[in-house]
Motif scaffolding. Structure first.
Motif, PDB file in Angstrom:
ATOM      1  N   PHE A   4      67.636  64.002   1.425  1.00 41.99           N
ATOM      2  CA  PHE A   4      67.797  63.119   0.167  1.00 41.99           C
ATOM      3  C   PHE A   4      67.677  61.514   0.825  1.00 41.99           C
ATOM      4  N   VAL A   5      68.866  61.587   1.687  1.00 46.35           N
ATOM      5  CA  VAL A   5      69.221  60.292   2.091  1.00 46.35           C
ATOM      6  C   VAL A   5      68.225  59.835   3.226  1.00 46.35           C
ATOM      7  N   ARG A   6      67.625  60.900   3.991  1.00 48.29           N
ATOM      8  CA  ARG A   6      66.486  60.450   5.070  1.00 48.29           C
ATOM      9  C   ARG A   6      65.421  59.902   4.588  1.00 48.29           C
ATOM     10  N   ASN A   7      64.987  60.359   3.219  1.00 49.27           N
ATOM     11  CA  ASN A   7      63.601  60.223   2.712  1.00 49.27           C
ATOM     12  C   ASN A   7      63.766  59.200   1.474  1.00 49.27           C
ATOM     13  N   GLU A  88      62.260  55.738   9.049  1.00 44.72           N
ATOM     14  CA  GLU A  88      63.306  56.050   8.436  1.00 44.72           C
ATOM     15  C   GLU A  88      62.962  55.597   6.827  1.00 44.72           C
ATOM     16  N   ARG A  89      61.661  55.179   6.526  1.00 50.19           N
ATOM     17  CA  ARG A  89      61.540  54.846   5.103  1.00 50.19           C
ATOM     18  C   ARG A  89      61.843  53.542   4.774  1.00 50.19           C
ATOM     19  N   SER A 274      72.415  48.266   9.222  1.00 52.63           N
ATOM     20  CA  SER A 274      72.805  48.636  10.563  1.00 52.63           C
ATOM     21  C   SER A 274      73.280  47.617  11.578  1.00 52.63           C
ATOM     22  N   ASP A 275      73.049  46.353  11.300  1.00 49.65           N
ATOM     23  CA  ASP A 275      73.387  45.356  12.067  1.00 49.65           C
ATOM     24  C   ASP A 275      72.999  45.070  13.693  1.00 49.65           C
ATOM     25  N   TYR A 283      70.953  54.029  13.360  1.00 49.83           N
ATOM     26  CA  TYR A 283      70.246  52.949  12.466  1.00 49.83           C
ATOM     27  C   TYR A 283      70.637  53.182  11.033  1.00 49.83           C
ATOM     28  N   ILE A 284      69.682  52.920  10.119  1.00 47.73           N
ATOM     29  CA  ILE A 284      70.037  52.712   8.736  1.00 47.73           C
ATOM     30  C   ILE A 284      70.290  53.928   8.073  1.00 47.73           C
ATOM     31  N   THR A 285      69.427  55.240   8.500  1.00 48.88           N
ATOM     32  CA  THR A 285      69.722  56.473   7.723  1.00 48.88           C
ATOM     33  C   THR A 285      71.055  57.006   8.550  1.00 48.88           C
ATOM     34  N   ASP A 286      71.448  56.802   9.655  1.00 49.86           N
ATOM     35  CA  ASP A 286      72.816  57.061  10.070  1.00 49.86           C
ATOM     36  C   ASP A 286      73.959  56.561   9.394  1.00 49.86           C
TER      37      ASP A 286
END
Ligand code: ADE
Ligand code: ZN
Length: 335
Positions: A4-7, A88-89, A274-275, A283-286
């Protein structure tokens, strides 16, 4: 939950393009530009990415920027980030760049901005990825140097949406840059500033009242001042929070201690970003996954955080609504 978070479609509003310089590309560019680096290998460089605070990170970050020399280098750097963001969408991204870390080494402003902008245009064509560019002033340098940088940006006015303020925060209050921000706003730029990362809540007040910013970058220390929280709520000032960065730089001792969920529950317009992902391990997903797991966020929390990203973006109403509808459709379909 992970899928859900990844997509879920995302917007990213706090990313320093120089902070996306991965060790492999750093070594590749050093080779291409016939430069030697003080780091022996990709592995040794990754090992060096252990920081005590903001300054210990910035010292390495500015060293890394030295391999960036040509327009093609800036293009390649930006293209690599945009490909990653697309995977990462990320549907919309707003990039910071630090021209003074390059012009101070004799690289022309035009070289930097043209390389970055060409990659943004290409990503728009290839992926439909929309973007904005934010020129940052380095606050450890003088207000006069910031003004010079603003002058250099003027021929590229059409490519640049906003001005920002970054680098070493402690002892460098926003009010030092009142005049340059006033001039930038008269020229039609929007304004943002890093504040309340390491610096006190008072720096957030100054960013709002002296620099007239429309977003605060980081801002996590606002919780120390209830009146400030009220102001941020009332005026719906977005905070671009960067969880992995905050833990790596010791703002919070662990992700479990991060205050993002508290900020969200106070009704603040918090976003996740993600700065400097090449330096902070994700990155943002992480970043989303790290807070989701450590703070036990549910789908509603993730949905809210993602909506805030689009809401806080420098996009027109129509485009914002189109992207928000895409987020909402994704969430409904995933239910
Ligand atoms: N430049 C790059 N990353 C930064 C951060 N997290 N704070 C201040 N300046 C920066
Ligand atoms: Zn930052």
């Amino acid at each position: 939950m992970d899928d859900f978070v990844r997509n879920i479609p995302k917007a990213e509003l706090h990313i320093h393009i120089e902070g996306t310089l991965e060790p492999e590309l750093l070594f590749g560019l050093a080779r291409r530009n016939h430069l030697t680096t003080p780091f022996g290998s990709v592995e040794a460089l990754r090992q060096a990415y252990q920081f005590d605070d903001l300054q210990s990170f910035l010292d390495i970050y500015y060293q890394g920027t030295q391999v960036l020399r040509t327009e093609q280098d800036f293009y390649d750097l930006t293209r690599a980030y945009l490909e990653r963001a697309h995977s990462e969408r990320v549907l919309h991204t707003e990039l910071f760049f630090d021209p003074q870390s390059h012009t101070g080494r004799g690289i022309p402003f035009a070289t930097v901005v043209t390389g970055i902008y060409r990659a943004l245009e290409d990503a728009g064509r290839r992926f439909g990825l929309s973007s904005r560019l934010i020129v940052c002033f380095l606050r450890h340098l003088s207000a006069g140097a910031a003004m010079e940088t603003l002058e250099q940006a003027l021929p590229f006015r059409e490519w640049i949406t906003a001005v920002g303020l970054d680098s070493s925060e402690a002892g460098r209050p926003p009010e030092l840059f009142t005049e340059v921000f006033a001039r930038a706003r008269r020229m039609g730029f929007a304004a943002v500033a890093h504040a309340g990362e390491e610096g006190p809540p008072n720096y957030i007040w100054q960013a709002l009242d002296r620099l007239h910013v429309s977003r605060i970058d980081h801002g996590v220390r606002c919780l120390e001042d209830p009146r400030l929280v009220e102001r941020l709520q009332r005026e719906r000032i977005p905070l671009t929070v960067c969880p992995l960065s905050n833990v790596k730089l010791g703002i919070f001792r662990s992700m479990g201690e991060h205050n993002l969920k508290k900020l969200l529950d106070r009704g603040l317009c918090v976003t996740v970003n993600s700065d400097d992902p090449a330096y902070f391990g994700g990155y943002i997903t992480d970043n989303f996954l790290a807070v989701q797991q450590a703070l036990d966020l549910d789908r509603k929390d993730i949905h809210r955080l993602v909506r805030h990203g689009f809401e806080a973006a420098f996009l027109g109403e129509q485009e914002k609504n189109r992207l928000l509808a895409e987020v909402d459709r994704y969430v409904s379909a995933a239910a």
